[in-house]
Design an enzyme around this catalytic site. Structure first.
Site, PDB file in Angstrom:
ATOM      1  N   ASP A 107      39.215  25.112  38.895  1.00 49.38           N
ATOM      2  CA  ASP A 107      39.339  26.286  38.035  1.00 49.38           C
ATOM      3  C   ASP A 107      40.702  26.272  37.362  1.00 49.38           C
ATOM      4  OD1 ASP A 107      36.853  27.122  38.938  1.00 49.38           O
ATOM      5  OD2 ASP A 107      37.737  28.106  40.665  1.00 49.38           O
ATOM      6  N   GLU A 139      46.240  43.979  43.151  1.00 46.26           N
ATOM      7  CA  GLU A 139      44.936  43.340  43.000  1.00 46.26           C
ATOM      8  C   GLU A 139      44.579  42.619  44.297  1.00 46.26           C
ATOM      9  OE1 GLU A 139      42.976  39.466  40.895  1.00 46.26           O
ATOM     10  OE2 GLU A 139      44.519  40.520  39.732  1.00 46.26           O
ATOM     11  N   SER A 145      39.366  39.274  42.463  1.00 47.71           N
ATOM     12  CA  SER A 145      38.806  39.037  41.135  1.00 47.71           C
ATOM     13  C   SER A 145      37.389  38.526  41.358  1.00 47.71           C
ATOM     14  CB  SER A 145      39.631  38.002  40.375  1.00 47.71           C
ATOM     15  OG  SER A 145      39.033  37.682  39.146  1.00 47.71           O
ATOM     16  N   ASP A 174      38.401  43.114  38.138  1.00 53.00           N
ATOM     17  CA  ASP A 174      39.408  43.011  39.191  1.00 53.00           C
ATOM     18  C   ASP A 174      39.394  44.273  40.028  1.00 53.00           C
ATOM     19  OD1 ASP A 174      40.213  40.544  38.258  1.00 53.00           O
ATOM     20  OD2 ASP A 174      41.959  41.309  37.163  1.00 53.00           O
ATOM     21  N   ARG A 195      49.349  26.892  43.869  1.00 52.33           N
ATOM     22  CA  ARG A 195      49.509  27.224  42.452  1.00 52.33           C
ATOM     23  C   ARG A 195      50.976  27.057  42.111  1.00 52.33           C
ATOM     24  NH1 ARG A 195      45.388  32.476  42.053  1.00 52.33           N
ATOM     25  NH2 ARG A 195      43.520  31.317  42.697  1.00 52.33           N
ATOM     26  N   GLN A 230      42.580  32.622  50.413  1.00 54.01           N
ATOM     27  CA  GLN A 230      41.604  33.662  50.085  1.00 54.01           C
ATOM     28  C   GLN A 230      40.231  33.317  50.646  1.00 54.01           C
ATOM     29  OE1 GLN A 230      41.844  33.724  45.763  1.00 54.01           O
ATOM     30  NE2 GLN A 230      40.088  32.389  45.535  1.00 54.01           N
TER      31      GLN A 230
END
Length: 335
Positions: free
Chosen positions: A57, A250, A253, A237, A111, A126
């Site tokens: 992604d 948040e 998502s 979100d 990331r 996650q």
């Protein structure tokens, strides 16, 4: 780097030892509640995929994946995943899941380009989940019902945490306020998207902002979103008000995934039609993959929320710059 905010009166309700125990407790409780609510089966998750496979992604499109060569594969390169949105849909097809059933994976990612602040780290953990749906379920009402099920699972977990740790006072409002990104812009036209989220979630402590990715009336999207997994008209979100930091946080998502029509439309808008050459994208266009709904739920974010922590480094081990270490010194115990 964004500014690190440590409230002057902050003091963790739990010691480092108690925090570690509580993290494990939250993860066990939430997985139990989530799998029951969303009808999910646990599967093993990849840490990396082949480069140029089309399965990784690209999130907003600007993030660079961590890449390495694999001599045993004749020097082909692999990429550490950013998330598993496309991989999960392929897995549902390969594992022969049917409508109403789904999977989840305990995902770890890197990331490298993430800005470091109270809520962001270069390490991502996650729960990545995906469920097969029917054509009739590709609706906003079905999306909302799924969001409500997820929020109920978080509320149930919060109640169990407060029972086990009486010093914790976090309250989860399970009454979800649903609003589109365009309606949010109309409410606060002079604010930035993040400022709008803050203003709205402060008054509506559990909020799901829908329809993220496409341009709004202002000509700008609420937030950038890859064009090849969520349908921008059926996603969103999930945010909660985080009292210690006085901000919107948040947690997830998620969305109903692209079908053949929405995929081509969004690729065209994003000017990346060449992705149709990838196996995943070709299978979507040819209707060879199941229709699905799915998302990611931040493990460290959820622990931060439920344990009233003010920095993500209190609930995960990562790397921090000198400014972060200095801001937290003597105030916040980073793992």
């Amino acid at each position: 780097m964004k500014e690190i905010i440590i409230p002057s009166e902050y003091q963790s309700s739990l010691s480092i030892y108690e925090t570690q125990t509580a993290i494990g407790f939250i993860k066990r409780c939430f997985e139990e509640a989530m799998t029951g609510s969303l009808k999910l089966k646990r599967v093993s998750a990849p840490l990396f995929v082949k480069q140029r496979s089309g399965l990784n992604d690209d999130l907003s499109g600007a993030e660079r994946p961590v890449t390495f060569d694999v001599p045993a594969l004749y020097h082909q390169s692999a990429e550490v995943v950013h998330s598993l949105a496309k991989w999960k849909r392929m897995a549902l097809h390969q594992y022969d899941f049917h409508v109403g059933n789904g999977l989840y994976a305990d995902m770890n990612a890197i990331r490298r380009d993430e800005e470091l602040d109270n809520l962001h780290s270069i390490y991502v953990d996650q729960w990545d989940w995906e469920r097969v749906i029917s054509v009739e379920q590709r609706t906003e009402d079905y999306l909302k019902a799924t969001v409500q099920g997820l929020v109920n699972a978080i509320g149930e977990t919060a109640s169990r945490v407060k029972t086990k740790y009486p010093s914790i006072s976090t309250n989860i409002n399970t009454n979800v306020s649903f609003i589109t990104s365009q309606a949010l812009e109309d409410l606060f036209p002079d604010l930035t998207p993040k400022e709008r989220e803050h203003a709205y979630v402060k008054e509506h402590p559990t909020t799901f902002i829908m329809q993220i990715g496409d341009k709004l009336a202002s000509g700008q999207p609420h937030d950038l979103r890859a064009p090849d997994y969520d349908d921008w008209t059926l996603n969103g979100d999930l945010l909660f008000w985080h009292e210690p930091l006085q901000c919107a946080m948040e947690i997830s998502s998620m969305g109903i995934r692209v079908d053949a029509t929405s995929l081509v439309s969004q690729l065209e808008k994003s000017r990346v039609m060449d992705r149709l050459n990838f196996e995943f994208h070709a299978k979507v266009v040819n209707n060879e993959l199941p229709l699905t709904i799915g998302g990611g739920i931040g493990q460290s974010r959820l622990c931060m929320l439920l344990l009233e922590k003010v920095h993500i480094g209190e609930v995960q081990v990562s790397l921090w710059d000198a400014a972060t270490l200095q801001a937290c010194k003597g105030k916040v115990a980073l793992l």
